[in-house]
Structures are given as structure tokens and as C-alpha cells.
Design an enzyme around this catalytic site. Structure first.
Site, PDB file in Angstrom:
ATOM      1  N   THR A  37       0.083  -4.649   3.744  1.00 38.04           N
ATOM      2  CA  THR A  37       0.921  -3.459   3.575  1.00 38.04           C
ATOM      3  C   THR A  37       1.697  -3.163   4.854  1.00 38.04           C
ATOM      4  O   THR A  37       2.921  -3.025   4.841  1.00 38.04           O
ATOM      5  CB  THR A  37       0.060  -2.251   3.154  1.00 38.04           C
ATOM      6  N   LYS A  49      -8.357  12.083  19.694  1.00 42.82           N
ATOM      7  CA  LYS A  49      -8.670  13.237  20.562  1.00 42.82           C
ATOM      8  C   LYS A  49      -8.840  14.521  19.755  1.00 42.82           C
ATOM      9  O   LYS A  49      -8.975  15.595  20.323  1.00 42.82           O
ATOM     10  CB  LYS A  49      -7.529  13.452  21.575  1.00 42.82           C
ATOM     11  N   HIS A  73      -2.017   4.240  -4.166  1.00 46.97           N
ATOM     12  CA  HIS A  73      -1.306   3.269  -3.315  1.00 46.97           C
ATOM     13  C   HIS A  73      -0.059   2.850  -4.118  1.00 46.97           C
ATOM     14  O   HIS A  73       0.040   1.741  -4.624  1.00 46.97           O
ATOM     15  CB  HIS A  73      -2.245   2.085  -3.056  1.00 46.97           C
TER      16      HIS A  73
HETATM   17  C1  NCD Z   1      -5.538  -2.842  -1.126  1.00 51.11           C
HETATM   18  C2  NCD Z   1      -5.751  -1.489  -0.486  1.00 51.11           C
HETATM   19  O1  NCD Z   1      -5.670  -1.347   0.741  1.00 51.11           O
HETATM   20  O2  NCD Z   1      -5.974  -0.574  -1.244  1.00 51.11           O
HETATM   21  N1  NCD Z   1      -4.948  -3.780  -0.292  1.00 51.11           N
HETATM   22  C3  NCD Z   1      -3.585  -3.812  -0.200  1.00 51.11           C
HETATM   23  O3  NCD Z   1      -2.937  -2.870   0.187  1.00 51.11           O
HETATM   24  N2  NCD Z   1      -2.995  -4.944  -0.593  1.00 51.11           N
HETATM   25  C4  NCD Z   1      -6.698  -3.355  -1.857  1.00 51.11           C
HETATM   26  C5  NCD Z   1      -8.050  -3.426  -1.203  1.00 51.11           C
HETATM   27  O4  NCD Z   1      -8.214  -3.083  -0.022  1.00 51.11           O
HETATM   28  O5  NCD Z   1      -8.972  -3.870  -1.880  1.00 51.11           O
END
Ligand code: NCD
Length: 306
Positions: A56, A84, A133
Site C-alpha cells: 500500500t 511522544k 481499506h
Molecule cells: C492488507 C491490509 O493491510 O489490510 N494488505 C494490503 O494492504 N495489501 C491485508 C492484510 O494485511 O492481510
């Protein structure tokens, strides 16, 4: 207009209606063909990551550079003043003076929403605890659209940690804009929370909940595997019980349709055997990371272009 509608940023998949999704998928698809440009020259993205990330953060940063922009930020809480005792609100009120947009990842579920309340610049939710996400879900849809040619009418299985997996939550919400058949496959203790199921019901989504994919594997167009989210478990004994619930093998792959696609937001731990990787026509999870770059280029361009 996308820019006006999303001027506060991208906080939840619920902000997107079908027209918004179709618009950004088209832009994402166009970005697959444009390696570099300078449409974001002079713009700065701040990446504030309070939780680990590979894809990401790096794809947001790469996207920004490839569009001619620049990036500032931090990759762990340890090096920011949050260490902090500074609040998210104060961090945001500071960083907004240094950047045109903030991509933020935090372990608190409402963190992106909270940040957007204090910011005058767009906030991109790059993962908010076990909540959402949304940009991952958009790149997942771009992958499905590019790999399968459509989204409507597909049989899509979503497997693994549906309780804590934030990518699953955002993906389910986005898919509720399409006429797909969804199968949610998880150990009972990790099933989709009621608030997400209620949302699907309200939006008349056709879905079933299962504890195994073996009986439906032949009929699936897409299987979206996910990692059991170890870091969200309070009780490690509970994690140990479910951690190996699903392991996708070459035998499973052999039962699938010719046009089947296996996806995963990554990182993978044990849920897909490495021997599956070489079947590149069906195992598209590394290709998916490339669609991620294109989608993030599209999002940044639409949010920030003058
Ligand atoms: C995911 C997340 O961070 O939610 N990863 C991502 O962004 N590709 C999936 C995960 O951590 O399992």
C-alpha cells in the site's frame, strides 16, 4: 465530478456508487498503459503509516512519483511525534501544511474518519484497524474487471478472516453495487460481522455463508483468499486454533474453471501453497499488486489534478 465529491478524501467504500466505481475503474485501466507523466508536478503526498505495510505505502509513493509528484512521510509510529503522545488530530493539523493529500494507515478503526474531520486536504484511508481499506477494494475490482472482463454475474468466494479483514469489508461494500453472487467462507468465529451483513441485506446482495469452499470451487469465477489477521487477536490461543483453517493447494486449483482467478490482497502467510504461484493464468495475486499501482495513480490524479 469525482474531485468535488471526494474533496474530503477516500474514507469508506460506502462513498462510492456504481457510477463512481465505473469511472475510477476506467481511469485505472487507462493508467495501466501510462508509465510516467507529469500531471502531478509540484504536488506532495504525505504517507503517514502507523502500521506495517509493503504494497500500500510503496504503491502510493511509486504512483505519486510516476505522476511527477513528490512524497514525504513516515513508515512507523516510532519516528513520529505520536510516539511522544501527540494526537492524530494534531498530527493531521500539522502535516496538512506540508502536503496536498495524506494517505494514512492506523490501527484504530475510525482513524481515517477522525483525521478527515480535522483536515483541509483529502485524506486517503490506507487501512483503518479492522475496519476498512477502500483503495485496496478498488484495486481488487480493477483486477476482477481486467482479468474476468466483467463483475456482474460472477460467482465470487471470499475466504479467511472475514471478521478482522478490512479489505474484505471494503470489497463487500463495493461489490454490493454489482449483481454478483457472493460466498463468504470462514471459520464460524471469524465470520462477517452483522453490520456488514446488514449492509449487504439492505442492498439486496445475493450472498451465502459457508465454512468451506470445497463444494463450490468448481462453480467459482474468483476466489479471494485472505490472511488470518494475527495482530487483531487478543487471545493467541484463539489465533492458534484458526490460523491454518484454509490452505489453497494445486489440487484445489485443478478443480476450478478454465477462466478461474485466485486473488489475495497479500501478504500471504500459509493460506496459498507456493506451488500454486506458477499457474500464472489463474493465480493472479502478484499481478494484482500491479493493478494496485494503476488504481492508486488513477485515484491520486483524480483527487489532485488542477
Ligand atoms: C492488507 C491490509 O493491510 O489490510 N494488505 C494490503 O494492504 N495489501 C491485508 C492484510 O494485511 O492481510
Amino acid at each position: 465530478m469525482f474531485k468535488e465529491k471526494f474533496h474530503e478524501g477516500i474514507i469508506s467504500a460506502k462513498q462510492f456508487d456504481r457510477d463512481d466505481i465505473e469511472f475510477i475503474l476506467k481511469k485505472g485501466s487507462e493508467m495501466l498503459k501510462i508509465k510516467n507523466s507529469n500531471v502531478l508536478e509540484g504536488k506532495i503526498l504525505a504517507t503517514l503509516f502507523f502500521e506495517p505495510s509493503t504494497r500500500t505505502r510503496l504503491s502510493f509513493e511509486s504512483a505519486m512519483y510516476r505522476l511527477g509528484g513528490n512524497v514525504i512521510g513516515f513508515q512507523t509510529e516510532d519516528v513520529s511525534s505520536v510516539k511522544k503522545g501527540e494526537s492524530i488530530a494534531d498530527t493531521i493539523r500539522t502535516v496538512e501544511n506540508y502536503a496536498d493529500c495524506i494517505a494514512m494507515r492506523n490501527s484504530l478503526e475510525g482513524s481515517a474518519k477522525l483525521a478527515s474531520r480535522f483536515a483541509k486536504i483529502p485524506i486517503i484511508n490506507a487501512g483503518s484497524g479492522s475496519g476498512e481499506h477502500p483503495t485496496q477494494a478498488l484495486l481488487d475490482l480493477l483486477t476482477i474487471k481486467e482479468e474476468c472482463g466483467k463483475i456482474d454475474g460472477l460467482n465470487i468466494g471470499i475466504v479467511g478472516d472475514l471478521k478482522y479483514g478490512r479489505t474484505v469489508h471494503s470489497l463487500s461494500i463495493l461489490l454490493s453495487n454489482y449483481d454478483a453472487n457472493l460466498y463468504f467462507i470462514s471459520p464460524r468465529d471469524l465470520s462477517l460481522r452483522n453490520r456488514y451483513k446488514d449492509y449487504l441485506i439492505e442492498n439486496q446482495v445475493k450472498f451465502k455463508e459457508l465454512v468451506n469452499y470445497r463444494n463450490i470451487i468448481e462453480s467459482l469465477d474468483v476466489l479471494y483468499m485472505t490472511r488470518i489477521q494475527k495482530e487483531r487477536f487478543v487471545d493467541m490461543e484463539e489465533y492458534e486454533k484458526v490460523k491454518s483453517s484454509f490452505i489453497f493447494t494445486e489440487d484445489d486449483l485443478e478443480k476450478t474453471k478454465e477462466t478461474f482467478k485466485l486473488m489475495h490482497p497479500l501478504p500471504r502467510v500459509t493460506e496459498i501453497e507456493p506451488s500454486v504461484d506458477k499457474h500464472k493464468d489463474k493465480a493472479v495475486y502478484f499481478k494484482q499488486t500491479g493493478y494496485g499501482l494503476a488504481m492508486r495513480k488513477a485515484l491520486l490524479a483524480e483527487l489532485l489534478m488542477d
